[in-house]
Write a protein that holds these residues in place. Structure first.
Motif, PDB file in Angstrom:
ATOM      1  N   THR A  50       0.811  -1.223   0.000  1.00 49.05           N
ATOM      2  CA  THR A  50       0.000   0.000   0.000  1.00 49.05           C
ATOM      3  C   THR A  50       0.845   1.275   0.000  1.00 49.05           C
ATOM      4  O   THR A  50       0.635   2.152  -0.854  1.00 49.05           O
ATOM      5  N   PRO A  51       1.817   1.437   0.934  1.00 45.20           N
ATOM      6  CA  PRO A  51       2.663   2.638   0.860  1.00 45.20           C
ATOM      7  C   PRO A  51       3.444   2.729  -0.447  1.00 45.20           C
ATOM      8  O   PRO A  51       3.636   3.827  -0.981  1.00 45.20           O
ATOM      9  N   ALA A  52       3.894   1.592  -0.945  1.00 38.06           N
ATOM     10  CA  ALA A  52       4.629   1.592  -2.210  1.00 38.06           C
ATOM     11  C   ALA A  52       3.723   2.064  -3.349  1.00 38.06           C
ATOM     12  O   ALA A  52       4.121   2.897  -4.169  1.00 38.06           O
ATOM     13  N   ARG A  53       2.500   1.548  -3.385  1.00 34.29           N
ATOM     14  CA  ARG A  53       1.561   1.919  -4.444  1.00 34.29           C
ATOM     15  C   ARG A  53       1.173   3.396  -4.357  1.00 34.29           C
ATOM     16  O   ARG A  53       1.115   4.094  -5.377  1.00 34.29           O
ATOM     17  N   GLU A  54       0.934   3.895  -3.146  1.00 35.85           N
ATOM     18  CA  GLU A  54       0.555   5.293  -2.979  1.00 35.85           C
ATOM     19  C   GLU A  54       1.698   6.234  -3.373  1.00 35.85           C
ATOM     20  O   GLU A  54       1.468   7.289  -3.969  1.00 35.85           O
ATOM     21  N   SER A  55       2.927   5.855  -3.038  1.00 36.84           N
ATOM     22  CA  SER A  55       4.091   6.671  -3.404  1.00 36.84           C
ATOM     23  C   SER A  55       4.235   6.749  -4.914  1.00 36.84           C
ATOM     24  O   SER A  55       4.462   7.829  -5.483  1.00 36.84           O
ATOM     25  N   VAL A  56       4.090   5.609  -5.567  1.00 31.17           N
ATOM     26  CA  VAL A  56       4.198   5.570  -7.026  1.00 31.17           C
ATOM     27  C   VAL A  56       3.074   6.390  -7.659  1.00 31.17           C
ATOM     28  O   VAL A  56       3.300   7.138  -8.617  1.00 31.17           O
ATOM     29  N   ARG A  57       1.874   6.265  -7.110  1.00 33.76           N
ATOM     30  CA  ARG A  57       0.739   7.022  -7.651  1.00 33.76           C
ATOM     31  C   ARG A  57       1.013   8.526  -7.597  1.00 33.76           C
ATOM     32  O   ARG A  57       0.758   9.246  -8.574  1.00 33.76           O
ATOM     33  N   ARG A  58       1.544   9.012  -6.492  1.00 34.02           N
ATOM     34  CA  ARG A  58       1.846  10.443  -6.361  1.00 34.02           C
ATOM     35  C   ARG A  58       2.932  10.875  -7.339  1.00 34.02           C
ATOM     36  O   ARG A  58       2.849  11.949  -7.947  1.00 34.02           O
ATOM     37  N   LEU A  59       3.938  10.030  -7.504  1.00 27.87           N
ATOM     38  CA  LEU A  59       5.050  10.383  -8.397  1.00 27.87           C
ATOM     39  C   LEU A  59       4.621  10.345  -9.860  1.00 27.87           C
ATOM     40  O   LEU A  59       5.103  11.139 -10.669  1.00 27.87           O
ATOM     41  N   SER A  68       2.745   2.825 -17.870  1.00 28.19           N
ATOM     42  CA  SER A  68       2.317   2.404 -19.203  1.00 28.19           C
ATOM     43  C   SER A  68       0.947   1.739 -19.131  1.00 28.19           C
ATOM     44  O   SER A  68       0.436   1.415 -18.046  1.00 28.19           O
ATOM     45  N   SER A  69       0.361   1.525 -20.293  1.00 24.51           N
ATOM     46  CA  SER A  69      -0.957   0.892 -20.346  1.00 24.51           C
ATOM     47  C   SER A  69      -0.907  -0.546 -19.828  1.00 24.51           C
ATOM     48  O   SER A  69      -1.920  -1.094 -19.389  1.00 24.51           O
ATOM     49  N   SER A  70       0.285  -1.146 -19.843  1.00 21.34           N
ATOM     50  CA  SER A  70       0.442  -2.514 -19.343  1.00 21.34           C
ATOM     51  C   SER A  70       0.704  -2.558 -17.846  1.00 21.34           C
ATOM     52  O   SER A  70       0.805  -3.626 -17.251  1.00 21.34           O
ATOM     53  N   GLY A  71       0.845  -1.363 -17.237  1.00 26.77           N
ATOM     54  CA  GLY A  71       1.083  -1.308 -15.800  1.00 26.77           C
ATOM     55  C   GLY A  71       2.549  -1.203 -15.417  1.00 26.77           C
ATOM     56  O   GLY A  71       2.878  -1.186 -14.237  1.00 26.77           O
ATOM     57  N   ARG A  72       3.438  -1.096 -16.404  1.00 21.34           N
ATOM     58  CA  ARG A  72       4.863  -0.960 -16.124  1.00 21.34           C
ATOM     59  C   ARG A  72       5.148   0.453 -15.622  1.00 21.34           C
ATOM     60  O   ARG A  72       4.713   1.438 -16.221  1.00 21.34           O
ATOM     61  N   VAL A  73       5.908   0.557 -14.530  1.00 19.09           N
ATOM     62  CA  VAL A  73       6.274   1.844 -13.961  1.00 19.09           C
ATOM     63  C   VAL A  73       7.751   2.109 -14.225  1.00 19.09           C
ATOM     64  O   VAL A  73       8.598   1.240 -13.975  1.00 19.09           O
ATOM     65  N   SER A  74       8.066   3.286 -14.749  1.00 19.09           N
ATOM     66  CA  SER A  74       9.462   3.608 -15.037  1.00 19.09           C
ATOM     67  C   SER A  74       9.653   5.112 -14.983  1.00 19.09           C
ATOM     68  O   SER A  74       8.691   5.889 -14.980  1.00 19.09           O
ATOM     69  N   THR A  75      10.921   5.524 -14.919  1.00 18.47           N
ATOM     70  CA  THR A  75      11.216   6.950 -15.059  1.00 18.47           C
ATOM     71  C   THR A  75      11.020   7.316 -16.533  1.00 18.47           C
ATOM     72  O   THR A  75      11.257   6.489 -17.421  1.00 18.47           O
ATOM     73  N   PRO A  76      10.568   8.531 -16.811  1.00 19.15           N
ATOM     74  CA  PRO A  76      10.256   8.888 -18.206  1.00 19.15           C
ATOM     75  C   PRO A  76      11.497   9.032 -19.074  1.00 19.15           C
ATOM     76  O   PRO A  76      12.544   9.457 -18.604  1.00 19.15           O
ATOM     77  N   GLU A  77      11.340   8.653 -20.327  1.00 18.49           N
ATOM     78  CA  GLU A  77      12.342   8.932 -21.349  1.00 18.49           C
ATOM     79  C   GLU A  77      11.779  10.075 -22.182  1.00 18.49           C
ATOM     80  O   GLU A  77      10.857   9.877 -22.973  1.00 18.49           O
ATOM     81  N   LEU A  78      12.315  11.261 -21.981  1.00 18.01           N
ATOM     82  CA  LEU A  78      11.719  12.454 -22.566  1.00 18.01           C
ATOM     83  C   LEU A  78      12.084  12.625 -24.041  1.00 18.01           C
ATOM     84  O   LEU A  78      13.217  12.406 -24.447  1.00 18.01           O
TER      85      LEU A  78
END
Length: 215
Positions: A50-59, A68-78
């Motif tokens: 839960t804390p991990a998910r909430e932190s990611v959601r805020r970021l 991503s649409s598949s649920g992958r979380v990453s730092t953006p490649e601008l």
């Protein structure tokens, strides 16, 4: 008496994870496109999902992470267009912050900025990319705090956050050997009370390097 200690503990855990990840991203400790998993975050910080998910959601909401649409979380490649947009935002926000800070600039502030610039020179010698980004942002934040414009500074920090991983890539391309030239011009303009010179120096400082990534 009923206490809310479990809820408080969960909030504290979430805040700790969020702030640590936010700082890492802003300082370029995580490369562009690097994936993060909730399980990995939970394991590293010793927290539940839960804390991990909430932190990611805020970021993700702040643009520091990409979902991503598949649920992958990453730092953006601008993209070049996105870098150009963020550079333009830096120029708008930070020039205005510096201008507002100028009437409140005193010798103690200028001395502090010179000390930070000395530290920047040291981390450059040590080829410390993360140290460079951290102290460079400290230089700017120290100046902008004198503007007494917290909403504007918060917007600038959000831009820094989105650019953090990209700034790490930029540092590798620049191969700096000297402290930022425009920092010296910023300090000189503050000493002289030269607002046009200060605005030009800040605009050049926050956009010049980023332009290399769009060419």
């Amino acid at each position: 008496m009923i206490t809310s200690r479990p809820a408080e503990a969960a909030t504290a855990a979430h805040d700790r994870v969020y702030r640590t990840l936010r700082t890492r991203i802003m300082h370029g400790e995580i490369a562009p496109g690097e994936a993060l998993t909730l399980r990995g975050i939970g394991t590293e910080f010793g927290v539940s999902m839960t804390p991990a998910r909430e932190s990611v959601r805020r970021l993700v909401a702040e643009g520091a992470l990409f979902l991503s649409s598949s649920g992958r979380v990453s730092t953006p490649e601008l993209t070049s267009e996105r870098i150009e947009e963020l550079a333009a935002l830096r120029a708008l926000l930070e020039v205005e912050l510096a201008s507002r800070a100028l009437p409140r600039a005193h010798m103690a502030l200028i001395d502090r900025l010179q000390m930070i610039n000395t530290t920047i020179a040291e981390v450059i010698v040590n080829r410390d990319a993360v140290g460079y980004i951290r102290t460079n942002l400290e230089f700017h934040r120290t100046l902008y705090l004198r503007a007494q414009a917290p909403a504007m500074l918060a917007m600038a920090e959000t831009v820094w956050l989105q650019l953090g991983p990209t700034m790490r890539a930029l540092y590798g391309r620049l191969r700096r050997t000297d402290p930022p030239h425009y920092h010296k011009l910023i300090i000189a303009a503050l000493k002289a009370g030269d607002e046009p010179g200060l605005r030009l120096a800040v605009r050049s400082d926050v956009t010049q390097g980023l332009r290399l990534l769009t060419t």
